[in-house]
Design an enzyme around this catalytic site. Structure first.
Site, mmCIF file in Angstrom:
data_model
loop_
_atom_site.group_PDB
_atom_site.id
_atom_site.type_symbol
_atom_site.label_atom_id
_atom_site.label_comp_id
_atom_site.label_asym_id
_atom_site.label_seq_id
_atom_site.Cartn_x
_atom_site.Cartn_y
_atom_site.Cartn_z
ATOM 1 N N GLU A 97 0.839 -1.208 0.000
ATOM 2 C CA GLU A 97 0.000 0.000 0.000
ATOM 3 C C GLU A 97 0.869 1.251 0.000
ATOM 4 O OE1 GLU A 97 -2.434 1.467 -0.853
ATOM 5 O OE2 GLU A 97 -4.072 1.369 0.589
ATOM 6 N N ASP A 98 0.356 2.321 -0.577
ATOM 7 C CA ASP A 98 1.118 3.578 -0.596
ATOM 8 C C ASP A 98 1.054 4.300 0.740
ATOM 9 O OD1 ASP A 98 -1.588 4.132 -0.886
ATOM 10 O OD2 ASP A 98 -1.359 5.505 -2.571
ATOM 11 N N ASP A 101 -4.210 5.845 6.038
ATOM 12 C CA ASP A 101 -4.760 7.039 6.652
ATOM 13 C C ASP A 101 -5.734 6.582 7.742
ATOM 14 O OD1 ASP A 101 -5.324 9.751 6.892
ATOM 15 O OD2 ASP A 101 -6.730 9.795 5.248
ATOM 16 N N SER A 102 -7.022 6.521 7.445
ATOM 17 C CA SER A 102 -7.967 6.004 8.438
ATOM 18 C C SER A 102 -7.789 4.491 8.601
ATOM 19 C CB SER A 102 -9.402 6.296 8.006
ATOM 20 O OG SER A 102 -9.758 5.501 6.895
ATOM 21 N N THR A 105 -9.997 1.545 4.124
ATOM 22 C CA THR A 105 -9.877 0.888 2.823
ATOM 23 C C THR A 105 -9.084 -0.410 2.949
ATOM 24 O OG1 THR A 105 -9.760 3.096 1.838
ATOM 25 C CG2 THR A 105 -9.213 1.243 0.410
ATOM 26 N N LEU A 106 -7.953 -0.291 3.595
ATOM 27 C CA LEU A 106 -7.072 -1.450 3.730
ATOM 28 C C LEU A 106 -7.709 -2.538 4.588
ATOM 29 C CD1 LEU A 106 -4.416 -2.469 2.796
ATOM 30 C CD2 LEU A 106 -3.351 -1.479 4.802
ATOM 31 N N LYS A 129 0.143 7.358 8.360
ATOM 32 C CA LYS A 129 -0.347 8.515 9.132
ATOM 33 C C LYS A 129 -1.007 7.960 10.385
ATOM 34 C CE LYS A 129 -1.781 11.585 5.373
ATOM 35 N NZ LYS A 129 -2.991 12.176 4.742
ATOM 36 N N ASP A 157 -1.518 10.820 -5.388
ATOM 37 C CA ASP A 157 -2.070 11.905 -6.204
ATOM 38 C C ASP A 157 -2.938 12.854 -5.403
ATOM 39 O OD1 ASP A 157 -4.214 9.929 -5.868
ATOM 40 O OD2 ASP A 157 -5.315 11.222 -7.240
ATOM 41 N N ARG A 163 1.459 12.232 -9.424
ATOM 42 C CA ARG A 163 1.962 10.879 -9.161
ATOM 43 C C ARG A 163 3.407 10.714 -9.617
ATOM 44 N NH1 ARG A 163 -2.477 7.686 -7.672
ATOM 45 N NH2 ARG A 163 -4.419 8.107 -8.760
HETATM 46 P P1 IMP Z 1 -7.914 5.204 4.238
HETATM 47 O O1 IMP Z 1 -8.991 4.213 3.929
HETATM 48 O O2 IMP Z 1 -8.461 6.422 4.938
HETATM 49 O O3 IMP Z 1 -6.747 4.599 4.984
HETATM 50 O O4 IMP Z 1 -7.451 5.771 2.840
HETATM 51 C C1 IMP Z 1 -6.310 5.335 2.262
HETATM 52 C C2 IMP Z 1 -6.231 5.772 0.827
HETATM 53 O O5 IMP Z 1 -6.537 7.168 0.674
HETATM 54 C C3 IMP Z 1 -4.798 5.613 0.373
HETATM 55 O O6 IMP Z 1 -4.604 4.345 -0.194
HETATM 56 C C4 IMP Z 1 -4.632 6.744 -0.607
HETATM 57 O O7 IMP Z 1 -5.026 6.307 -1.884
HETATM 58 C C5 IMP Z 1 -5.569 7.811 -0.115
HETATM 59 N N1 IMP Z 1 -4.845 8.798 0.717
HETATM 60 C C6 IMP Z 1 -4.852 8.922 2.054
HETATM 61 N N2 IMP Z 1 -4.075 9.936 2.462
HETATM 62 C C7 IMP Z 1 -3.535 10.469 1.338
HETATM 63 C C8 IMP Z 1 -2.607 11.547 1.106
HETATM 64 O O8 IMP Z 1 -2.099 12.239 2.005
HETATM 65 N N3 IMP Z 1 -2.289 11.780 -0.192
HETATM 66 C C9 IMP Z 1 -2.810 11.054 -1.231
HETATM 67 N N4 IMP Z 1 -3.658 10.036 -1.047
HETATM 68 C C10 IMP Z 1 -4.032 9.748 0.220
HETATM 69 MG MG MG Z 2 -4.150 3.756 -2.108
#
Ligand code: IMP
Ligand code: MG
Length: 183
Positions: A97-98, A101-102, A105-106, A129, A157, A163
């Protein structure tokens, strides 16, 4: 309004850390023939560089999901746009994974892949994060911990752009004043 970029992880720091991650994975997965699963689109550059630092046999595959949510917030509801091509039953799987955040998704992807009975399932993320996590996710490998700021570059992005940057940069127009919580 032009976006202002502030580099927070330089190209050579990325390269150095990814080399280390590749060495660790090569050591931990010797004789295990892992399948590395990149989450599209954000992880494609990280995956491409990471596997060139992995010195053991492995295969790669991708999944693509769309998260529902407004703006920068994910809701956790996920639509699978592209599923795996490889059958991962009985295989050692590493999700690539890149950024986490929360974690919603993962978490969805992880649970989805777990239903297919892989022999093991671990996660490598380039960026973490930590302060934003809404759900606990076990991470095996982390590239960098970063503060809660929106970042772009190296696959990540903003609205489809940036990107291509070879470094990780903060989009400074996103820096918003701290707002006390609970108000
Ligand atoms: P999560 O479900 O909130 O963990 O969202 C994760 C996804 O949101 C990552 O895989 C990214 O594609 C996108 N994302 C979260 N934070 C950033 C950021 O700071 N820059 C760009 N994409 C982000
Ligand atoms: Mg992603």
């Amino acid at each position: 309004m032009t976006d202002k970029l502030k580099v927070i992880i330089k190209e050579r720091e990325l390269k150095k850390r990814i080399k280390k991650l590749g060495e660790e994975i090569s050591r931990d997965y010797r004789d295990k023939n892992p399948v590395l699963v990149g989450i599209l689109n954000g992880s494609f550059i990280f995956l491409a560089d990471l596997i060139r630092e992995i010195k053991i046999p492995h295969r790669i595959d991708f999944v693509s999901v769309a998260s529902y949510g407004s703006g920068k917030q994910t809701s956790g509801a996920v639509l699978v746009l592209k599923d795996l091509s490889i059958n991962i039953e009985g295989k050692h799987v590493i999700i690539v994974e890149d950024i986490i955040d929360s974690g919603l998704t993962l978490n969805y992807i992880r649970n989805n892949l777990l239903t297919r009975s892989p022999k093991s399932l671990k996660i490598v993320t380039l960026l973490n994060k930590r302060s934003r996590r809404k759900i606990k996710i076990p991470l095996k490998y982390t590239g960098f911990f970063i503060p809660d700021e929106f970042v772009v570059g190296y696959g990540l992005d903003y609205d489809g752009n940036y990107r291509n940057l070879p470094y990780i940069a903060q989009l400074s127009d996103f820096i918003s004043p701290a707002i006390p919580s609970g108000g």
